[in-house]
Scaffold this motif. Structure first.
Motif, PDB file in Angstrom:
ATOM      1  N   SER A  84       0.851  -1.191   0.000  1.00  0.00           N
ATOM      2  CA  SER A  84       0.000   0.000   0.000  1.00  0.00           C
ATOM      3  C   SER A  84       0.886   1.240   0.000  1.00  0.00           C
ATOM      4  N   GLY A  85       0.281   2.380  -0.315  1.00  0.00           N
ATOM      5  CA  GLY A  85       1.015   3.638  -0.317  1.00  0.00           C
ATOM      6  C   GLY A  85       1.495   4.025   1.064  1.00  0.00           C
ATOM      7  N   GLU A  86       0.755   3.620   2.088  1.00  0.00           N
ATOM      8  CA  GLU A  86       1.175   3.932   3.463  1.00  0.00           C
ATOM      9  C   GLU A  86       2.305   3.009   3.914  1.00  0.00           C
ATOM     10  N   GLU A  87       2.171   1.728   3.610  1.00  0.00           N
ATOM     11  CA  GLU A  87       3.157   0.747   4.082  1.00  0.00           C
ATOM     12  C   GLU A  87       4.460   0.795   3.272  1.00  0.00           C
ATOM     13  N   GLN A  88       4.353   0.762   1.951  1.00  0.00           N
ATOM     14  CA  GLN A  88       5.499   0.815   1.036  1.00  0.00           C
ATOM     15  C   GLN A  88       6.592  -0.194   1.385  1.00  0.00           C
ATOM     16  N   ARG A  89       6.204  -1.420   1.649  1.00  0.00           N
ATOM     17  CA  ARG A  89       7.212  -2.425   1.986  1.00  0.00           C
ATOM     18  C   ARG A  89       7.900  -3.009   0.753  1.00  0.00           C
ATOM     19  N   LEU A  90       7.265  -2.893  -0.437  1.00  0.00           N
ATOM     20  CA  LEU A  90       7.878  -3.400  -1.666  1.00  0.00           C
ATOM     21  C   LEU A  90       8.180  -2.289  -2.673  1.00  0.00           C
ATOM     22  N   ILE A  91       7.227  -1.389  -2.876  1.00  0.00           N
ATOM     23  CA  ILE A  91       7.422  -0.274  -3.823  1.00  0.00           C
ATOM     24  C   ILE A  91       7.467   1.017  -3.012  1.00  0.00           C
ATOM     25  N   LYS A  92       8.648   1.596  -2.969  1.00  0.00           N
ATOM     26  CA  LYS A  92       8.864   2.790  -2.159  1.00  0.00           C
ATOM     27  C   LYS A  92       8.830   4.034  -3.051  1.00  0.00           C
ATOM     28  N   THR A  93       8.139   5.054  -2.574  1.00  0.00           N
ATOM     29  CA  THR A  93       8.127   6.354  -3.245  1.00  0.00           C
ATOM     30  C   THR A  93       9.123   7.257  -2.543  1.00  0.00           C
ATOM     31  N   LEU A  94      10.046   7.818  -3.319  1.00  0.00           N
ATOM     32  CA  LEU A  94      11.023   8.758  -2.792  1.00  0.00           C
ATOM     33  C   LEU A  94      10.625  10.133  -3.318  1.00  0.00           C
ATOM     34  N   PRO A  95      10.047  10.976  -2.461  1.00  0.00           N
ATOM     35  CA  PRO A  95       9.509  12.264  -2.918  1.00  0.00           C
ATOM     36  C   PRO A  95      10.520  13.072  -3.745  1.00  0.00           C
ATOM     37  N   ARG A  96      10.037  13.573  -4.871  1.00  0.00           N
ATOM     38  CA  ARG A  96      10.809  14.372  -5.824  1.00  0.00           C
ATOM     39  C   ARG A  96      12.015  13.633  -6.417  1.00  0.00           C
ATOM     40  N   LYS A  97      12.099  12.322  -6.199  1.00  0.00           N
ATOM     41  CA  LYS A  97      13.203  11.526  -6.757  1.00  0.00           C
ATOM     42  C   LYS A  97      12.663  10.454  -7.706  1.00  0.00           C
ATOM     43  N   GLY A  98      11.704   9.668  -7.219  1.00  0.00           N
ATOM     44  CA  GLY A  98      11.180   8.588  -8.048  1.00  0.00           C
ATOM     45  C   GLY A  98      10.673   7.432  -7.208  1.00  0.00           C
ATOM     46  N   PHE A  99      10.859   6.234  -7.744  1.00  0.00           N
ATOM     47  CA  PHE A  99      10.314   5.023  -7.132  1.00  0.00           C
ATOM     48  C   PHE A  99      11.370   3.932  -7.160  1.00  0.00           C
ATOM     49  N   ARG A 100      11.225   3.000  -6.230  1.00  0.00           N
ATOM     50  CA  ARG A 100      12.191   1.909  -6.171  1.00  0.00           C
ATOM     51  C   ARG A 100      11.518   0.665  -5.625  1.00  0.00           C
ATOM     52  N   PHE A 101      11.792  -0.487  -6.240  1.00  0.00           N
ATOM     53  CA  PHE A 101      11.316  -1.762  -5.717  1.00  0.00           C
ATOM     54  C   PHE A 101      12.324  -2.196  -4.665  1.00  0.00           C
ATOM     55  N   VAL A 102      11.907  -2.241  -3.396  1.00  0.00           N
ATOM     56  CA  VAL A 102      12.832  -2.483  -2.294  1.00  0.00           C
ATOM     57  C   VAL A 102      12.717  -3.892  -1.719  1.00  0.00           C
ATOM     58  N   GLY A 103      11.826  -4.718  -2.265  1.00  0.00           N
ATOM     59  CA  GLY A 103      11.693  -6.094  -1.778  1.00  0.00           C
ATOM     60  C   GLY A 103      12.902  -6.925  -2.169  1.00  0.00           C
TER      61      GLY A 103
END
Length: 151
Positions: free
Chosen positions: A79-98
């Motif tokens: 989920s957007g709150e949890e972000q345990r697999l897909i992390k949003t980095l504000p003003r940077k982008g996204f990263r799959f962190v799993g």
């Protein structure tokens, strides 16, 4: 290629996502988004990278990107709150962190086989003969052919 993370198997050859033995329904753009994020998990992926890759550089709204990201998160139980697999980095982008493991398909396994399929034992024949009786219907509408259905 098959990517394994948590209880998920992401199969790029079949374009399928499995949670355990269950197939998870994923829209094509969401699948492509997950594929790109997983393959580039070592780096932060910018919004422009995603637009160029998933939408081939077409102009899309931030809402369209957000909708696809939310669908990708939902598909993998994030989920957007949890972000345990897909992390949003504000003003940077996204990263799959799993934590992802790559699993190559065994040599004997065809691309059409599902991961949940196991070799099934051959059915045994019964000790005595069996017969099945099925009703027939005269579909021709010709009353002279009725004896085929009665027989």
């Amino acid at each position: 290629m098959r990517y394994l993370f948590e209880e998920y198997a992401f199969d790029t050859d079949r374009r399928e996502l499995y949670r355990g033995a269950d197939l998870v329904s994923v829209a094509p753009q969401v699948f492509d988004l997950l594929d790109y994020l997983i393959r580039n998990g070592a780096r932060v992926v910018s919004k422009d990278d995603l637009i160029n890759t998933i939408w081939n550089g077409r102009i899309v709204s931030d809402g369209a990107l957000t909708t696809r990201l939310n669908a990708a998160r939902t598909a993998v139980g994030d989920s957007g709150e949890e972000q345990r697999l897909i992390k949003t980095l504000p003003r940077k982008g996204f990263r799959f962190v799993g934590t992802v493991r790559e699993a190559k398909r065994p040599a004997g396994e065809a691309v059409g086989d599902t991961p949940a399929e196991q070799p099934k034992p051959a059915l045994l024949l019964p000790d005595r003969p069996s017969i099945a009786v099925l009703p027939f219907e005269n579909m021709s509408g010709d009353p002279e052919q009725e004896y085929f259905a009665d027989g």
